[in-house]
Structure formats: structure tokens, C-alpha cells
Design a protein around this motif. Structure first.
Motif, PDB file in Angstrom:
ATOM      1  N   VAL A   1      31.127  18.838  -5.932  1.00  0.00           N
ATOM      2  CA  VAL A   1      30.956  18.761  -7.389  1.00  0.00           C
ATOM      3  C   VAL A   1      32.287  18.756  -8.139  1.00  0.00           C
TER       4      VAL A   1
ATOM      5  N   TRP B   1      31.459  15.313 -16.054  1.00  0.00           N
ATOM      6  CA  TRP B   1      30.302  15.807 -16.797  1.00  0.00           C
ATOM      7  C   TRP B   1      29.850  14.893 -17.927  1.00  0.00           C
TER       8      TRP B   1
ATOM      9  N   ASP C   1      25.199  26.005 -15.918  1.00  0.00           N
ATOM     10  CA  ASP C   1      25.316  25.729 -14.486  1.00  0.00           C
ATOM     11  C   ASP C   1      24.276  24.706 -14.032  1.00  0.00           C
TER      12      ASP C   1
ATOM     13  N   THR D   1      27.688  24.962  -9.802  1.00  0.00           N
ATOM     14  CA  THR D   1      28.861  24.202 -10.269  1.00  0.00           C
ATOM     15  C   THR D   1      29.810  25.029 -11.126  1.00  0.00           C
TER      16      THR D   1
ATOM     17  N   VAL E   1      23.169  21.516 -11.849  1.00  0.00           N
ATOM     18  CA  VAL E   1      23.551  20.927 -10.562  1.00  0.00           C
ATOM     19  C   VAL E   1      22.653  19.711 -10.311  1.00  0.00           C
TER      20      VAL E   1
ATOM     21  N   ASN F   1      33.474  23.611 -11.106  1.00  0.00           N
ATOM     22  CA  ASN F   1      33.670  22.577 -12.125  1.00  0.00           C
ATOM     23  C   ASN F   1      32.868  22.976 -13.367  1.00  0.00           C
TER      24      ASN F   1
END
Length: 505
Positions: free
Chosen positions: A416, A421, A274, A298, A276, A302
Motif C-alpha cells: 500500500v 490516495w 484507514d 494502511t 484498504v 500510507n
């Protein structure tokens, strides 16, 4: 509702923790995107012989503030350094500064905290709980205060699997704990700490939970917002992709992997990482009203898993290597503690001992075991978070996003769902190279050449090792030779059978 820059026009803002990672990004964003803000007061203590004013002058003379400098050359005039120490009575503010803040401040961002996970409980309480209590007391004296924004952590309640956007009551009364710690000696506190923190992994998450409850209890009729970011990483977009300035959290791990020092780490490949981006956290906090909690995470929107983090790190640093790497980047995440311990010994400890032995023979000071020990301590601290996943409710964040105007959504973007990524991780890794290690991109050809050299050394070493094993175990042992011939014969028969089958078909 007015848009965000209009809201901040003519307002005076107070920030604690402005010299920290998130505090710097907040200060830059506020001044750049809200150019009509009247003044930003930053509470800073003297450090290493530097006055608060000198520390702020040094801080704004860095890459992060270059874009702001180009757009608003006189931005520094709006920054007012206030000498303060959050650990001292009345925050060590002079009577004059107390009066000025009480008369002028409209908005408070309380970002200051200790982020050391293994801080002694007394110190963590002092910085995370008592300092927050003092800040609330100061806020109550402010005649024109509109909102008090407190930065917490999404892991404050990590003893729960589902974390709602509410303040949970802690297992102990923070007032009693403060009084009790006051008379206890350090050894007794250290002994009691595991019982006090319970299922939480460290004093950081424990004291952050206490601070949240304190804010709820002592805010009175004040408008309060509690922002809970998860693992704060490099910037996504603002003021430019990949900005990071420290080794904290995942950044140090990424650098160790890029240098080829980190080869194995305890983590679950399927657990959600996780992360961010820091600019997402800052943009979330720029419009909040009423007493609300915002889980700035996130994973539920996502998701990005630690196995994917591993792939991104290895790919990025093999393509764009760090200078003077110790070994080729090849980190592997392992969920089994015994397997991880084996590879830690083989991939970390033994190479470090061999390298330190070489340094001693060369008349140089050994350093690799010290680096490995420090790395192992950092990994142990992060292990809890890389091996677990949580579910965070983010309804308040979604509501906040829905209330924003289209223009504000562009300027203060924290959606987000738009975060790609692989691209973010590449920028993050490159950010550690450029802004933490201060390595120029012009040095990439030499770094790639060095990586190829390390690959050739590895191939040579493996070849020599195979020859030695042959000489020691096979050439000298009849049984080993028989086993070897049997294996080769079996392989040959299998290949012959496969070839004959193919011809018949």
C-alpha cells in the motif's frame, strides 16, 4: 518457495461468504491468477427461491468476472456450489458433501460473517462465532488440509490504541457466553449487551474478537492465518480500478454526499481514514503459513485522513456528478457534536421536510425524511470509527511481502506504499456511480447541466432570502437601520483609510 500460482496448481479450495463483496473478489482473483487451481467449492445457501447453483450463476454473470471470462471462458466449470447454511447444525451439509469436502479440500477461506454493526448479540454470535466454530470442526475432518484462513477485522480490538499482530484474550470465556445466551431471552440479552461489549462500540467488533480467540483455541495443530482488514473499500487495481457492488460502509456515505443529501458528518479531520482496497486484502491472504495474524491496514504505512476524504469526495462529484442530485455536493466533517447537530438540523432535516412538503402538495409520496433518517443511523454507526485513530503493527504483513518473489509481487500486489490516495478516491467515487448506481458515463453532460441548475437555484434562493431579511428586519426597524448604516460607514471609512495609505506609500 514456489510461487503462488504454482502452489495453488491442482489444489481444491473451499470458500465461505463467496457471494459477499470480498468473497466475490477472492473467487475471481483465485481463478484468474491461479489458472491451474483444480476446483473452488463455495458454500452457499438457498435464498429467495434461488438454489445455490442459480445464485452462483447469477453472481458470475457480472462486470467483475468479465476479464476472467475473456481469459478463461470455461472458468465456471471449476466452481462447485455446495448447499449450506452456517447457522444450522453441521452447517446444513449433506453427508455426501461432508465426505467430498473431507476428502478433497486443501485450503479454506472463511470469509462469511455478518457485517451489520448493530446486529443483536445473539445473531452476531450465531454468524460470527458459532459459524466459525462449526467451520473449524469441519476443517478438522479434512484429510489434506494445508491451511485455514479466517477473515476477521482490524477493529476487533478497537478498545486498544496500539493493536499488535497477536490474538488478545477476550474479557469473557466464549464457551460460557454461548451457553448463557442459549437460555436467555432476547430482552435480557439486549439489556446485558452494553455491559458485555464494554468499551467496544458494537456487537460486530465484540464477536469478531471472540471468533479470533476461538480460532486460536480450537485450531489444534492446524495451520491458521487470521487476516484483519480495516475499512474495506473499492478495488485499487484488480480486476479493474474502482469496483464496488454495495452501499455498505463508506460507499453509502460517498453516494449520499455525491447526491448532495449528506452535508455534514461527525468526524475528526485529522483522524486516519484507514481505508484498504479489497484487492489488497485478497492479495494479502494468498500466501500465508503457520499460525499468524496479519493487520491488513494502511494508516501506519500510507496514512490518509478524513479531512482529505472530504476534499476528494467534493472534488470528484462536482467534476463528475451523480445523476439527479438533490443538491450540489458539499459535505463538511465536524468534530464538535453541537456544531454538527446544528448543521444536521439546518442542512438535513429542514430541507428534507420542505422537500417532502412539496411532494405532498404535488400529490406524490414523501420520501426524503425516510432517506435522511436512514442516513443518520448509518452515520451514527460509523461515527466511532471516523472520530478515532489507531496504531496497528504490520510486521507480519511486511515479512510476507519480503518473502514474495518479484513476479508474485506484481501479480499479487498488496504494497500500500504505492497507493496514490487521490487517484484511488476518484476511482472509488466513480465506481459507486458506475457499478452501484449503474449510471453510464454518457450521462455526465446532463448531470453537469443539472448541477449548474441547482447552483442557480441556490443563488436565487440566497438572493431572495437576503431581500426578505432586509424587508423584514432592516426596512422596518430604526435600530436595525442605524446598525446597518454604522456597519456600512465603518466599512467605507476603512476602505478610504486603506486607499489613502496606499497613495502615501
Amino acid at each position: 518457495m514456489v510461487n503462488i500460482p504454482e502452489y495453488y496448481a491442482g489444489k481444491n479450495v473451499l470458500i465461505t461468504g463467496a457471494t459477499g463483496f470480498m468473497g466475490k473478489v477472492l473467487l475471481e482473483k483465485l481463478l484468474r491468477s491461479c489458472p491451474e487451481v483444480k476446483a473452488v467449492y463455495v458454500m452457499v445457501r438457498s435464498k429467495a427461491g434461488q438454489s445455490p447453483q442459480a445464485r452462483i450463476a447469477d453472481m458470475i454473470n457480472c462486470k467483475l468476472f468479465e476479464k476472467l471470462q475473456d481469459e478463461q471462458p470455461g472458468f465456471a466449470e471449476k466452481i462447485v456450489a455446495v448447499s449450506s447454511d452456517l447457522t444450522l447444525p453441521e452447517l446444513d451439509l449433506s453427508k455426501e458433501d461432508q465426505s467430498v469436502l473431507a476428502e478433497k479440500v486443501n485450503i479454506v477461506f472463511h470469509c462469511a460473517a455478518t457485517i451489520r454493526f448493530n446486529e443483536p448479540l445473539k445473531d452476531a454470535m450465531q454468524l460470527n462465532v458459532l459459524a466459525t466454530q462449526k467451520m473449524l470442526a469441519l476443517a478438522h475432518t479434512m484429510k489434506h488440509l494445508e491451511i485455514f484462513l479466517h477473515v476477521s477485522t482490524a477493529y476487533a480490538n478497537c478498545d486498544r490504541e496500539l493493536i499488535e499482530e497477536v490474538v488478545y484474550p477476550p474479557p469473557v470465556d466464549y464457551r460460557r457466553l454461548i451457553d448463557t445466551l442459549d437460555w436467555m431471552d432476547d430482552d435480557l440479552v439486549s439489556t446485558l449487551t452494553p455491559k458485555l461489549i464494554g468499551k467496544r462500540p458494537n456487537t460486530y467488533t465484540y464477536t469478531k474478537a471472540l471468533a479470533e480467540y476461538l480460532v486460536q483455541q480450537e485450531a489444534g495443530d492446524m495451520n491458521v492465518a487470521i487476516i484483519r482488514p480495516s475499512i474495506v473499500g473499492a478495488s485499487w487495481k484488480e480486476p479493474f480500478p474502482g469496483w464496488i457492488d454495495n452501499f455498505n460502509g463508506p460507499s453509502g456515505i460517498f453516494i449520499a454526499a455525491g447526491k448532495g443529501i449528506l452535508r455534514t458528518m461527525r468526524a475528526s479531520n485529522d483522524a486516519v481514514a484507514d481505508l484498504v482496497p479489497v484487492d489488497v486484502v485478497i492479495n494479502t491472504g494468498n500466501r500465508t503459513k503457520n499460525i499468524l495474524v496479519y493487520n491488513c491496514t494502511t494508516g501506519g504505512i500510507n496514512p490518509f485522513r478524513w479531512g482529505e476524504v472530504e476534499n476528494c469526495i467534493n472534488m470528484t462529484f462536482k467534476t463528475n456528478p451523480l445523476e439527479q442530485a438533490f443538491r450540489r455536493p458539499n459535505v463538511n466533517l465536524r468534530s464538535n457534536p453541537f456544531t454538527n447537530q446544528y448543521w444536521t438540523t439546518v442542512s438535513h432535516t429542514l430541507p428534507a421536510l420542505l422537500y417532502d412538503g412539496y411532494l405532498r402538495l404535488a400529490g406524490r409520496k414523501p420520501r426524503m425524511m425516510k432517506t435522511i433518517t436512514r442516513l443518520h443511523k448509518a452515520m451514527m454507526v460509523l461515527e466511532y470509527f471516523t472520530s478515532h485513530s489507531w496504531a496497528w503493527n504490520t510486521d507480519n504483513v511486511a515479512m510476507l511481502l519480503a518473502q514474495m518473489s518479484p513476479e508474485d509481487k506484481k501479480v499479487f500486489n498488496f504494497d500500500v506504499r504505492q497507493l496514490h490516495w487521490a487517484e484511488y478516491m476518484e476511482n472509488y467515487c466513480m465506481g459507486t456511480k458506475k457499478y452501484v448506481l449503474n449510471e453510464e458515463l454518457s450521462g455526465l453532460p446532463a448531470a453537469r447541466k443539472h448541477l449548474n441548475k441547482l447552483r442557480n437555484i441556490r443563488y436565487t434562493f440566497n438572493t431572495v432570502l437576503v431581500v426578505l431579511i432586509w424587508r423584514v428586519f432592516i426596512a422596518r426597524s430604526q435600530m436595525a437601520r442605524n446598525i446597518w448604516y454604522f456597519v456600512v460607514s465603518l466599512c467605507f471609512k476603512f476602505l478610504s483609510y486603506f486607499r489613502a495609505s496606499s497613495t502615501m506609500r
